[in-house]
Enzyme design. Structure first.
Site, PDB file in Angstrom:
ATOM      1  CD  GLU A 165      -2.919  -1.141   0.168  1.00  9.10           C
ATOM      2  OE1 GLU A 165      -3.135  -0.061  -0.406  1.00  9.10           O
ATOM      3  OE2 GLU A 165      -3.518  -2.184  -0.126  1.00  9.10           O
ATOM      4  CB  CYS A 203      -1.017   7.442   1.109  1.00  3.70           C
ATOM      5  SG  CYS A 203      -2.403   6.505   1.782  1.00  3.70           S
TER       6      CYS A 203
END
Length: 481
Positions: free
Chosen positions: A218, A252
């Site tokens: 991720e 993110c």
């Protein structure tokens, strides 16, 4: 750092203990999984204030953001998993069959992988560890957790609480720095789940390769916010500011930059100024709702990017090194070659790039690495649909930012350079499960089976091809039995 598990227990001893527990089958039953999920729920609910205090100490996170993005998102994933666990664990029988297998018992079992390693990130130090853990528990695995050492208060809190609430035979927290993580990665795991940077992700892949360990990455990237066509500029400014400057831009999935026409930019800037003043007051540095950059090193990196940019600062730009503060900052006249456009910003700095057409904006997005998220703001459905159909990204959200990741029913993950694999809800359960294809054959229909035995003949081959085909109506049946 000392290993939270024990000063005396080595990494390999902890892994061996968990592997023995897994091999005993204790994590397999539904009741065990449900009990551990309930215990994890209690951990979060009973220690909410301690969690908030740790997050404030590490990141200066306001209570509102801590509850929304760390605590509640974890609780929601737990509720969702507990509600659906029994269904997820059931064998899947909706399998396509042909005539040769019509009488056979064919199904898919979801089976746990074994001992998995979960490496968290510092920007959301609680939920980026606990959400993968929810999935690993639900799927029946044992798990070693490696929280980020950058957020030491949250790291130590997790190391203290996990052994109190979860089975110490099946779950462990190991704390340490980069060298400790490198050492940990030399051990064999059945899956590695990593959240963080692309640079470290390459090291994770190299470490996993000798053991052929599957990996979920991720990561991140430069997630664009494309504003085009007719738009309610005030609403757009509020949603853009909230999603960009939430957690001080250290997300993110935060919008990394804005693409829009010069006309839209000129209308957007006054709305952004007004919105930021409404959100954080005349001095954002004095606002209790504005966090801080996580470390001096991360602050210096952002300031170097800002100082090397050839763009024009039109909002913000103020900073204080002593408390790692950077004001919400907006720049215009930013080019593709600018210092701010070479890597993910990961802070409260928002460059605005101008384009002249929808096609030019789409072409710009497609020239870059595939982002973790892509945002399109427009009142025109055709604009949103056109961008969606002609781009690729880990996730997509029209007319808002970052909120798509909070829905357990949607997979969350990257594509290309922004990551591989996904989780949240059922998708995390699938990530930590092996889908085992199973067939229990019947002794009936042996007249069909003998067609495959030697001596071979073209006559038998023809009948066997007919009996094993999935072509519609080839034998008067249907491909899914």
């Amino acid at each position: 750092y000392l290993w939270a598990e024990s000063e005396m227990a080595s990494q390999s001893e902890v892994i061996d203990r968990l592997r023995a527990s897994f091999r005993s089958g204790m994590t397999f039953p539904e009741q065990f999984r449900m009990t551990q999920l309930q215990n994890l729920l209690s951990l979060v609910e009973e220690n909410e204030q301690l969690i908030q205090d740790a997050l404030h100490k590490d990141l200066h996170k306001p209570k509102f953001e801590s509850v929304l993005s760390e605590i509640q998102i974890t609780l929601n994933d737990l509720y969702f998993a507990m509600e659906n666990l029994r269904t997820w664990m059931q064998p899947e029988y909706n399998i396509g069959k042909n005539l040769a297998t019509r009488m056979d018992d064919c199904f898919i079992r979801r089976e746990p992988l074994g001992v998995v390693l979960i490496i968290g990130a510092w920007n959301y130090p609680l939920h980026l560890i606990l959400l993968p853990l929810v999935a690993a528990i639900a799927a029946g695995n044992c798990a070693i957790l490696k929280p980020s050492e950058i957020c030491q208060a949250t790291e130590q809190l997790l190391a203290e609480l996990i052994p109190k609430y979860l089975s110490q035979d099946c779950y462990a927290v190991l704390c340490g720095g980069a060298e400790d993580t490198k050492s940990l990665l030399k051990n064999k795991f059945d899956h590695i789940f990593y959240t963080g940077s692309q640079v470290v992700a390459r090291s994770i892949l190299l470490a996993a390769a000798p053991h052929l360990t599957p990996v979920t990455l991720e990561l991140g990237g430069k997630s664009p916010c494309f504003i085009y066509g007719h738009i309610d500029i005030q609403k757009a400014a509020k949603r853009l500011c909230w999603s960009k400057f939430f957690n001080t831009g250290q997300s993110c999935v935060a919008p990394d930059y804005v693409l829009c026409t010069a006309q839209t930019r000129d209308a957007l800037l006054p709305a952004l100024r007004e919105t930021l003043r409404t959100f954080y007051g005349p001095d954002p540095g004095a606002s209790l709702d504005m966090g801080r950059i996580v470390t001096p090193r991360h602050w210096r990196r952002l300031m170097d990017m800002l100082e090397n940019s050839k763009g024009k600062v039109v909002i913000g730009g103020e900073s204080r090194e002593e408390d790692r503060y950077i004001a919400p900052t907006v720049l215009v006249d930013v080019q593709e070659s600018d210092a701010l456009m070479q890597e993910e910003i990961f802070g409260p700095i928002l460059p605005i790039l101008t384009i002249e057409s929808l096609e030019e904006g789409i072409d710009y997005i497609n020239r870059q690495e595939k982002p973790l998220a892509l945002y399109v703001f427009s009142d025109e459905t055709s604009v949103v649909t056109t961008v969606l159909n002609n781009t690729s990204s880990g996730g997509f959200c029209g007319n808002d930012g970052i909120v798509h990741m909070a829905l357990p029913g949607l997979p969350f993950g990257g594509v290309g350079a922004s990551g591989m694999g996904s989780y949240h809800g059922r998708w995390g359960f699938e990530t930590f499960s092996h889908r085992r294809g199973c067939m229990n054959r019947s002794w009936l229909l042996e007249r069909v089976n003998v067609l495959r035995y030697p001596p071979y003949s073209d006559y038998n081959l023809g009948w066997l091809r007919w009996a094993t085909t999935f072509k519609k109506n080839s034998w008067g049946g249907c491909s899914v039995m």
